[in-house]
Design a protein around this motif. Structure first.
Motif, PDB file in Angstrom:
ATOM      1  N   SER A   1      -3.638   0.393 -12.678  1.00 46.87           N
ATOM      2  CA  SER A   1      -3.840   0.119 -14.515  1.00 46.87           C
ATOM      3  C   SER A   1      -5.684  -1.043 -14.117  1.00 46.87           C
ATOM      4  O   SER A   1      -6.274  -1.569 -14.601  1.00 46.87           O
ATOM      5  CB  SER A   1      -2.983  -0.885 -15.096  1.00 46.87           C
ATOM      6  N   LEU A   2      -5.448  -1.563 -12.850  1.00 44.10           N
ATOM      7  CA  LEU A   2      -6.615  -2.650 -12.554  1.00 44.10           C
ATOM      8  C   LEU A   2      -8.140  -2.580 -12.375  1.00 44.10           C
ATOM      9  O   LEU A   2      -8.162  -0.825 -11.844  1.00 44.10           O
ATOM     10  CB  LEU A   2      -5.726  -3.471 -11.156  1.00 44.10           C
ATOM     11  N   LYS A   3      -8.793  -2.689 -12.088  1.00 44.58           N
ATOM     12  CA  LYS A   3     -10.447  -2.858 -12.279  1.00 44.58           C
ATOM     13  C   LYS A   3     -10.331  -2.479 -10.445  1.00 44.58           C
ATOM     14  O   LYS A   3     -11.438  -1.301 -10.316  1.00 44.58           O
ATOM     15  CB  LYS A   3     -10.993  -3.656 -12.715  1.00 44.58           C
ATOM     16  N   ASN A   4      -9.908  -3.273  -9.326  1.00 42.09           N
ATOM     17  CA  ASN A   4      -9.509  -3.190  -8.293  1.00 42.09           C
ATOM     18  C   ASN A   4      -8.274  -2.565  -8.268  1.00 42.09           C
ATOM     19  O   ASN A   4      -7.327  -3.604  -8.127  1.00 42.09           O
ATOM     20  CB  ASN A   4     -10.338  -4.667  -7.683  1.00 42.09           C
ATOM     21  N   PRO A   5      -8.548  -1.400  -7.217  1.00 41.15           N
ATOM     22  CA  PRO A   5      -7.443  -0.937  -6.953  1.00 41.15           C
ATOM     23  C   PRO A   5      -6.911  -1.982  -5.820  1.00 41.15           C
ATOM     24  O   PRO A   5      -7.610  -2.475  -5.325  1.00 41.15           O
ATOM     25  CB  PRO A   5      -8.294   0.631  -6.430  1.00 41.15           C
ATOM     26  N   THR A   6      -5.488  -1.390  -5.511  1.00 39.97           N
ATOM     27  CA  THR A   6      -4.598  -1.852  -4.283  1.00 39.97           C
ATOM     28  C   THR A   6      -4.612  -1.025  -3.217  1.00 39.97           C
ATOM     29  O   THR A   6      -4.598   0.223  -3.985  1.00 39.97           O
ATOM     30  CB  THR A   6      -3.574  -2.743  -5.198  1.00 39.97           C
ATOM     31  N   ARG A   7      -5.027  -1.400  -2.492  1.00 41.03           N
ATOM     32  CA  ARG A   7      -4.692  -0.650  -1.120  1.00 41.03           C
ATOM     33  C   ARG A   7      -3.894  -1.335  -0.120  1.00 41.03           C
ATOM     34  O   ARG A   7      -2.554  -1.512  -0.223  1.00 41.03           O
ATOM     35  CB  ARG A   7      -5.775  -0.500  -0.595  1.00 41.03           C
ATOM     36  N   TYR A   8      -2.918   0.481   0.856  1.00 41.25           N
ATOM     37  CA  TYR A   8      -1.939  -0.054   1.656  1.00 41.25           C
ATOM     38  C   TYR A   8      -2.851  -0.685   3.205  1.00 41.25           C
ATOM     39  O   TYR A   8      -3.903   0.704   3.971  1.00 41.25           O
ATOM     40  CB  TYR A   8      -1.099   1.380   1.582  1.00 41.25           C
ATOM     41  N   TRP A   9      -2.683  -2.074   3.747  1.00 40.17           N
ATOM     42  CA  TRP A   9      -4.187  -2.341   4.567  1.00 40.17           C
ATOM     43  C   TRP A   9      -2.369  -2.307   5.871  1.00 40.17           C
ATOM     44  O   TRP A   9      -1.406  -2.296   5.788  1.00 40.17           O
ATOM     45  CB  TRP A   9      -3.822  -4.071   4.462  1.00 40.17           C
ATOM     46  N   THR A  10      -3.651  -2.060   6.390  1.00 36.48           N
ATOM     47  CA  THR A  10      -3.292  -2.175   8.593  1.00 36.48           C
ATOM     48  C   THR A  10      -3.652  -2.524   8.879  1.00 36.48           C
ATOM     49  O   THR A  10      -3.026  -2.537  10.228  1.00 36.48           O
ATOM     50  CB  THR A  10      -2.952   0.051   8.524  1.00 36.48           C
ATOM     51  N   ALA A  11      -4.888  -3.287   9.403  1.00 37.91           N
ATOM     52  CA  ALA A  11      -4.713  -4.109  10.349  1.00 37.91           C
ATOM     53  C   ALA A  11      -6.061  -4.739   9.004  1.00 37.91           C
ATOM     54  O   ALA A  11      -6.833  -4.625   8.232  1.00 37.91           O
ATOM     55  CB  ALA A  11      -5.584  -3.559  10.903  1.00 37.91           C
TER      56      ALA A  11
ATOM     57  N   GLY B   1      -9.145  -4.960   7.269  1.00 37.75           N
ATOM     58  CA  GLY B   1     -10.569  -4.582   7.510  1.00 37.75           C
ATOM     59  C   GLY B   1     -10.235  -3.353   7.542  1.00 37.75           C
ATOM     60  O   GLY B   1     -11.054  -1.823   6.932  1.00 37.75           O
ATOM     61  N   VAL B   2      -8.994  -2.488   7.457  1.00 37.73           N
ATOM     62  CA  VAL B   2      -8.629  -1.398   7.801  1.00 37.73           C
ATOM     63  C   VAL B   2      -7.379  -0.968   6.803  1.00 37.73           C
ATOM     64  O   VAL B   2      -6.784  -1.567   6.692  1.00 37.73           O
ATOM     65  CB  VAL B   2      -7.720  -1.050   8.722  1.00 37.73           C
ATOM     66  N   TYR B   3      -7.419  -0.001   6.035  1.00 37.31           N
ATOM     67  CA  TYR B   3      -6.187   0.668   5.117  1.00 37.31           C
ATOM     68  C   TYR B   3      -6.132   1.851   4.807  1.00 37.31           C
ATOM     69  O   TYR B   3      -6.976   2.680   5.427  1.00 37.31           O
ATOM     70  CB  TYR B   3      -6.852  -0.063   3.451  1.00 37.31           C
ATOM     71  N   GLU B   4      -5.213   2.543   4.626  1.00 40.00           N
ATOM     72  CA  GLU B   4      -4.334   4.016   4.845  1.00 40.00           C
ATOM     73  C   GLU B   4      -4.944   4.934   3.903  1.00 40.00           C
ATOM     74  O   GLU B   4      -4.790   4.310   2.720  1.00 40.00           O
ATOM     75  CB  GLU B   4      -3.794   4.021   5.173  1.00 40.00           C
ATOM     76  N   THR B   5      -5.885   6.145   4.457  1.00 37.18           N
ATOM     77  CA  THR B   5      -6.463   6.988   3.309  1.00 37.18           C
ATOM     78  C   THR B   5      -5.226   8.454   3.429  1.00 37.18           C
ATOM     79  O   THR B   5      -5.464   9.072   2.817  1.00 37.18           O
ATOM     80  CB  THR B   5      -7.286   7.471   3.755  1.00 37.18           C
TER      81      THR B   5
END
Length: 471
Positions: A186-196, A198-202
């Motif tokens: 629902s937020l304008k800026n999506p929340t991500r799964y971070w692993t390090a 500057g690095v997030y999972e895709t």
């Protein structure tokens, strides 16, 4: 030629030597097992009510995995989250201190300061490999892009899992949908799964969010076992925080109920399946007997009537088990949460105790497991719960303090003093009135005055900490 008497003497000598060697080996093995550091897994649900699980009497929501785990350890009937909302409680788990000591006053407020000592930092020094999986919510994870409500180049709130002692992580800064977690945010800026940094999972982000989290936590533990290292694993599920969404398989389990209940009940059962998976994998790895598992919720159930807004969709169908209040409230329903501790062969299974515990206790409890003294350079707000359980303690010494916005509360073994506005005080006898129906402040003025003084002194102590005097 040897005579029979000579043979008998040689056999006897051989048997004695064998017995001595076997005894010596047994003693060495026993000594090694005693020195072996236990693995530690701290699991937390998000907005799960005290009455939302089978081991606390729920007859509708299917939680066989949690129920089985709970029966193999000690169920804590009177366990509290340090706060009635998420971020502060999470900080208390890692530091053993009330969050008002370091500025995490509410959800999305403040961040974990670098001067705080976290469990992950302590355990790394003891040879543990440390991992965080799931909801972080203790500061922005990115200073390059906006992520949910926080982050970006201008953020003042950067405080990541790897900044706080975690070797590995798969972490979101805040809540995500409990099904297809990277979609329909629902937020304008999506929340991500971070692993390090500057690095997030895709990859592998579809389906049940609890499964997505466990898919990362289990390989972390498998690698630790392969490397012969003890592990400290924090698994903080998003379930059943909004957006509450269940997949088809779990919706079908509750098709006789309305849509909101189907989603709420279904996402909890989906999370429960991952707890069963965790227990199974620990057995396969051969470390289940030497692994301590704690489980709780970060606060009471969300929804109307608790001082915090109802989320869109009205899918917060949780129950406090009849306790007064919900998420956002310092009444019992807002902070008394489902909880248990499992440590096979060390604490008795199939037990329920009403000894008061709180998430502040995790720090002292874990340090006690590893044999480390509590740092003496700052005040702590917890005790060693396993030590209390093993000693069969019936009463908690001292008190548990709470603060949230204008609300303040003090809980002892028997009484609860609470104020909503800082002016009027209510008193409840939790041993005889756990549902907080009868305010006895007028008939127990001495108890009120004594507890008010304790509360005021504790609040001042937190204030001094928050001003930086502990560093």
């Amino acid at each position: 030629m040897l005579n029979q008497k000579s043979v008998s003497k040689k056999l006897l000598k051989l048997m004695l030597v064998s017995l001595i060697l076997a005894t010596s080996f047994s003693q060495v093995l026993s000594s090694q097992l005693k020195k072996q550091k236990p693995n530690i897994v701290i699991v937390m649900a998000d907005d799960l009510g005290w009455g939302d699980v089978g081991f606390n009497g729920n007859k509708i929501i299917k939680t066989p995995g949690l129920d089985k785990l709970a029966s193999s350890g000690v169920v804590l009937d009177r366990f509290y989250s340090a706060a009635p909302v998420c971020s502060p409680t999470r900080g208390s788990c890692l530091t053993g201190r009330h969050p008002f000591r370091y500025g995490i006053y509410f959800a999305n407020v403040g961040f974990m300061k670098k001067e705080e000592i976290t469990l992950a930092e302590v355990l790394k020094k003891e040879g543990y490999t440390t991992g965080h999986f799931g909801k972080w919510h203790l500061g922005a994870i990115s200073n390059t892009i906006l992520d949910g409500r926080r982050g970006g180049a201008e953020t003042k709130y950067l405080s990541t899992p790897w900044d706080n002692g975690f070797d590995e992580c798969f972490s979101t800064e805040q809540a995500v949908p409990t099904w297809n977690p990277m979609e329909n945010q629902s937020l304008k800026n999506p929340t991500r799964y971070w692993t390090a940094p500057g690095v997030y999972e895709t990859e592998n982000l579809k389906g049940d969010d609890s499964r997505v989290i466990m898919d990362r936590a289990l390989p972390f533990m498998q690698k630790a076992v392969a490397d012969e290292k003890p592990f400290f694993t924090v698994i903080w599920f998003h379930t059943p925080h909004s957006p509450v969404v269940a997949g088809p398989k779990y919706l079908d389990m509750y098709k006789e109920y309305d849509e909101n209940k189907q989603h709420y009940y279904g996402c909890i059962t989906a999370m429960d399946a991952q707890m069963a998976r965790l227990q199974s994998e620990l057995k396969v790895l051969g470390v289940d007997k030497n692994t301590v598992i704690t489980f709780c919720s970060d606060n009471g159930p969300a929804g109307e009537g608790g001082g915090i807004r109802q989320h869109p969709g009205k899918r917060q169908q949780g129950t406090s088990g009849g306790f007064r209040g919900r998420k956002g409230s310092l009444y019992e329903g807002g902070v008394r949460v489902p909880a248990f501790i499992v440590w096979p062969n060390q604490i008795q299974p199939n037990e329920r105790i009403d000894f008061p515990g709180v998430t502040n206790d995790y720090f002292s409890t874990v340090l006690g497991l590893v044999g480390i003294n509590i740092p003496d350079d700052r005040p702590y707000d917890g005790i060693d719960l396993i030590k209390a359980i093993k000693a069969d303690k019936k009463e908690r010494d001292g008190f548990i303090g709470f603060q949230s916005k204008t609300q303040k509360s003090l809980v002892t073994q028997q009484y609860k003093l609470i104020t909503i506005d800082g002016e009027k005080f209510e008193l409840y006898d939790l041993l005889n009135d756990p549902k907080e129906t009868n305010n006895i402040a007028a008939t127990h003025p001495k108890v009120v005055e004594e507890m008010k003084l304790q509360l005021e002194e504790w609040v001042e102590s937190c204030k001094r900490s928050d001003e930086g005097n502990d560093y």
